[in-house]
Motif scaffolding. Structure first.
Motif, short mmCIF file in Angstrom:
data_model
loop_
_atom_site.label_atom_id
_atom_site.label_comp_id
_atom_site.label_asym_id
_atom_site.label_seq_id
_atom_site.Cartn_x
_atom_site.Cartn_y
_atom_site.Cartn_z
N VAL A 50 0.85 -1.19 0.00
CA VAL A 50 0.00 0.00 0.00
C VAL A 50 0.88 1.24 0.00
O VAL A 50 1.67 1.43 0.92
N VAL B 270 -3.44 5.66 0.92
CA VAL B 270 -4.88 5.41 1.11
C VAL B 270 -5.57 6.76 1.16
O VAL B 270 -5.14 7.64 1.90
N ASP C 161 -9.19 7.80 2.13
CA ASP C 161 -10.40 7.22 2.69
C ASP C 161 -11.49 8.29 2.68
O ASP C 161 -11.69 8.99 3.66
N GLN D 205 -13.32 4.87 -1.46
CA GLN D 205 -11.95 4.74 -0.96
C GLN D 205 -11.00 4.47 -2.13
O GLN D 205 -11.33 3.68 -3.02
N VAL E 220 -6.98 3.35 -3.01
CA VAL E 220 -5.69 2.84 -2.53
C VAL E 220 -4.76 2.79 -3.74
O VAL E 220 -5.15 2.32 -4.81
N ILE F 188 -9.77 -1.37 4.69
CA ILE F 188 -9.09 -0.28 3.99
C ILE F 188 -8.89 0.91 4.91
O ILE F 188 -7.82 1.53 4.94
N GLN G 241 0.33 2.45 5.55
CA GLN G 241 1.23 2.50 4.40
C GLN G 241 2.29 1.42 4.54
O GLN G 241 2.84 1.23 5.62
#
Lengths: 437, 437
Positions: free
Chosen positions: A19, A22, A24, A29, A31, A63, A68
């Motif tokens: 990842v 992100v 959110d 969401q 990613v 999620i 990270q």
């Protein structure tokens, strides 16, 4: 792999990676998932209930908690959409499995110091630029090896544990070796010459070399990867330079073909395949040229200094439009005892340094193969023949004329990619105060 | 090169090499000249004066004084003559230039002991068998690398200088490193796993590894070339074994194609390209098989011993006609802490040893990537987590599932060529009492 997604038709896909970011948001969401080949955007529209309120279902909850650097495997619907900046594709998530959660802490950031980044090298290497460097290195080396092998060279792995010094005793690492001492090889010099006496003809080696050099410049390391080659039956160092430039042309061609676009994109550097022959300038002449440009090399010996190398490189760039230059015929006073000297002028050697974009990347030479001359030169340099008796034996039992070069792999990469330090292009740098990670 | 002569038409040629034998007969002189590619007979009919008395002219006088091992450049008339045993060609000498005279003393002979031959390794390597070994090694390695590169692997050069042990503290070489101690890497284990955390995906390395192992067996060295690979996103050690066998098939195919005939001629060995899948036998089952053949492994732990490996290899050869066998699922008690254990049976690991012609050449495994389990296993094995804190960090910041293997290059060559010791297939062997030449 992510780089292969763009060529696929829309439909169900599964990919793995870590990842990178992100986002959110309330209704959707995002990613960014990265693997060694690239990055792709994952999208997860939030589910709403009958009243339009967002529901905490899966994979939404997971999620929201994703840190990270966590490694995940996802599946979902691949969709081509040219509005998506990241490669024109995205994946609408169906499932997401977290393989390892990263701890939610990022010890380094884009503006961290080089030293801090080296402390956390495994995180630093996750940057696309870093992984590209090592893919370039892989291509570069493989092209060298392919050239050598197509020309019947033998690959050697010479020992790094030695009973005595191969170069200077000053920069030698000492090893506790059972009930005696061993030393780490500063170069494969003696052993690649041994291959000539053994009748191997043409050899190469890519391997570690060790120097107990206490300096902290951007060009030095206590452990580095040395690219070495040695060939029999040469007439002079000119034959070595020809091999050397052909190898580099071959390797730069391969790098440009495979990574040229990416290098331009990530490093802003246009890789130039050098033309042959590279310019050759005798050192004495180079010093005159540098002087005429207003720079006097501040050294008492006959050597060039780093600024002199930059100056001569600037001259060569302006005059010949070339990034490389062989400085040739170094004075015997500043070369090791095993460099062959000019016939008729023992003050000069059949040797060269190769300068690339202003910095030395390599030293090459014809070796002295006549035992009587070799012993004489050793004595003159204060090297005790008794201490190198094993080496001298290689010449007593017959040896062809020969020569070769050693080249620092990291220096080539640093200069090719316009990096400020070999630390950026070394997987794990080793210096006087750096042994970790 | 000498190997190219046979394809030339009769006429003037020039070649260089070393003198293997001189037969100085009354009316004609014969010299066998060898280079890295082969050997050729030189012939020099003696000149006679008007009365038929042999004259001491050149190159006759020089030839009479030629010592074995001297390196010379000759020119003369190439003549095809199928009566000549050595390749059906000979060169009638016109000129001969001695580049270096060898001292007329031959410290080793065909029946010298292995240890004596190692003292004079550079002369020992002049034998055609020896140089063939290293040409085979070159081909073998290049085939491995080509496979890796065609499959998007990154080549690494991990540091050999470390701040702490990577395997066992027992067999560690200590280095004086400025004002502290460093240690020589026993394997690239930690650093190739770091590449997984760095998101490199698939990597390989061919480089030196060091073990302060005081044993004197035919299979051990204090410095050896380790062939390593590590890959992300595996399901189990099965994925590693599949990579491993594909690599070996690729490399054996290349060796057989390029050197098969020569190997048969010089070593009397028919190289067999293995079929896939290689047989896989869980270790517990292998021990039962060995026992049923009348051999009880005399060990208290759950490991196999060398005779057990030979027995299971004999069984596999008889049953499957295969030279390789993966012994799988070793007991956790005899594997390092970082090997992943079976889900549901922590007494077994997702690991294997690869046996080739009766001897272990490699260990592979899926690695434990879950930090909590990894720490638990370290503690259980008596490894202090504080001492491997840097290694454990690789897992705290996210890491994919992964696994890999390490393989001893010399062992593969030794077993491929049916040699009795890795000393024969190592350029310069290093053992507890051997640091020279």
């Amino acid at each position: 792999m992510i780089k292969n997604l763009a060529a696929l038709d829309d439909g169900l896909v599964s990919v793995s990676g870590w990842v990178e970011t992100v986002r959110d948001q309330k209704k959707v969401q995002f990613v960014v998932l990265r693997d060694e080949s690239g990055a792709v955007q994952l999208v997860n529209p939030r589910t709403t209930d009958a009243e339009g309120v967002v529901v905490d279902d899966e994979p939404a909850t997971t999620i929201s908690g994703l840190s990270q650097g966590s490694f995940v495997t996802v599946s979902g619907q691949l969709k081509h959409d040219e509005r998506v900046k990241l490669g024109g594709i995205e994946i609408k998530l169906a499932s997401l499995e977290v393989v390892t959660h990263a701890i939610p802490e990022t010890p380094i950031a884009a503006d961290s110091s080089l030293d801090k980044r080296m402390d956390w090298r495994f995180l630093d290497l996750r940057q696309p630029k870093a992984s590209l460097i090592f893919r370039i290195q892989t291509t570069f080396e493989h092209a060298l090896r392919t050239y050598w092998i197509e020309h019947d060279f033998i690959e050697l792995h010479t020992p790094k544990l030695m009973a005595s010094a191969s170069e200077s005793r000053a920069e030698l690492f000492e090893v506790e070796y059972f009930d005696r001492k061993a030393y780490l090889a500063q170069s494969p010099q003696f052993f690649k010459q041994m291959a000539q006496s053994a009748g191997f003809g043409k050899i190469f080696e890519v391997g570690p070399a060790f120097r107990a050099d206490p300096s902290f410049t951007s060009r030095h390391a206590t452990e580095f990867t040395s690219v070495d080659s040695e060939i029999s039956w040469i007439g002079s160092h000119e034959d070595v330079m020809q091999l050397h430039e052909e190898l580099l042309v071959h390797a730069f061609t391969a790098v440009k073909a495979k990574h040229g676009e990416e290098i331009l994109g990530l490093f802003g550097v246009e890789v130039t395949v050098p033309t042959t022959p590279f310019p050759r300038i005798p050192l004495a002449e180079a010093k005159e040229i540098v002087k005429s440009r207003g720079y006097e090399v501040p050294r008492d010996d006959d050597d060039m200094d780093p600024e002199g190398e930059r100056q001569i490189a600037a001259y060569v760039a302006e005059t010949y439009g070339h990034e490389f230059v062989f400085l040739t015929d170094y004075a015997s006073s500043i070369r090791p005892f095993y460099h062959m000297r000019h016939e008729g002028d023992a003050s000069l050697t059949n040797s060269y340094d190769l300068i690339f974009n202003g910095t030395e990347i390599s030293t090459g030479a014809q070796r002295e193969h006549r035992i009587d001359v070799l012993v004489e030169q050793a004595v003159e340099k204060g090297v005790d023949p008794a201490e190198i008796a094993g080496y001298l034996d290689f010449f007593r039992y017959g040896v062809p004329s020969h020569g070769g070069f050693g080249m620092g792999l990291a220096r080539v990469l640093m200069l090719m990619l316009h990096q400020a330090s070999i630390r950026e292009v070394t997987y794990l740098f080793r210096g006087p105060t750096r042994l970790e990670p």
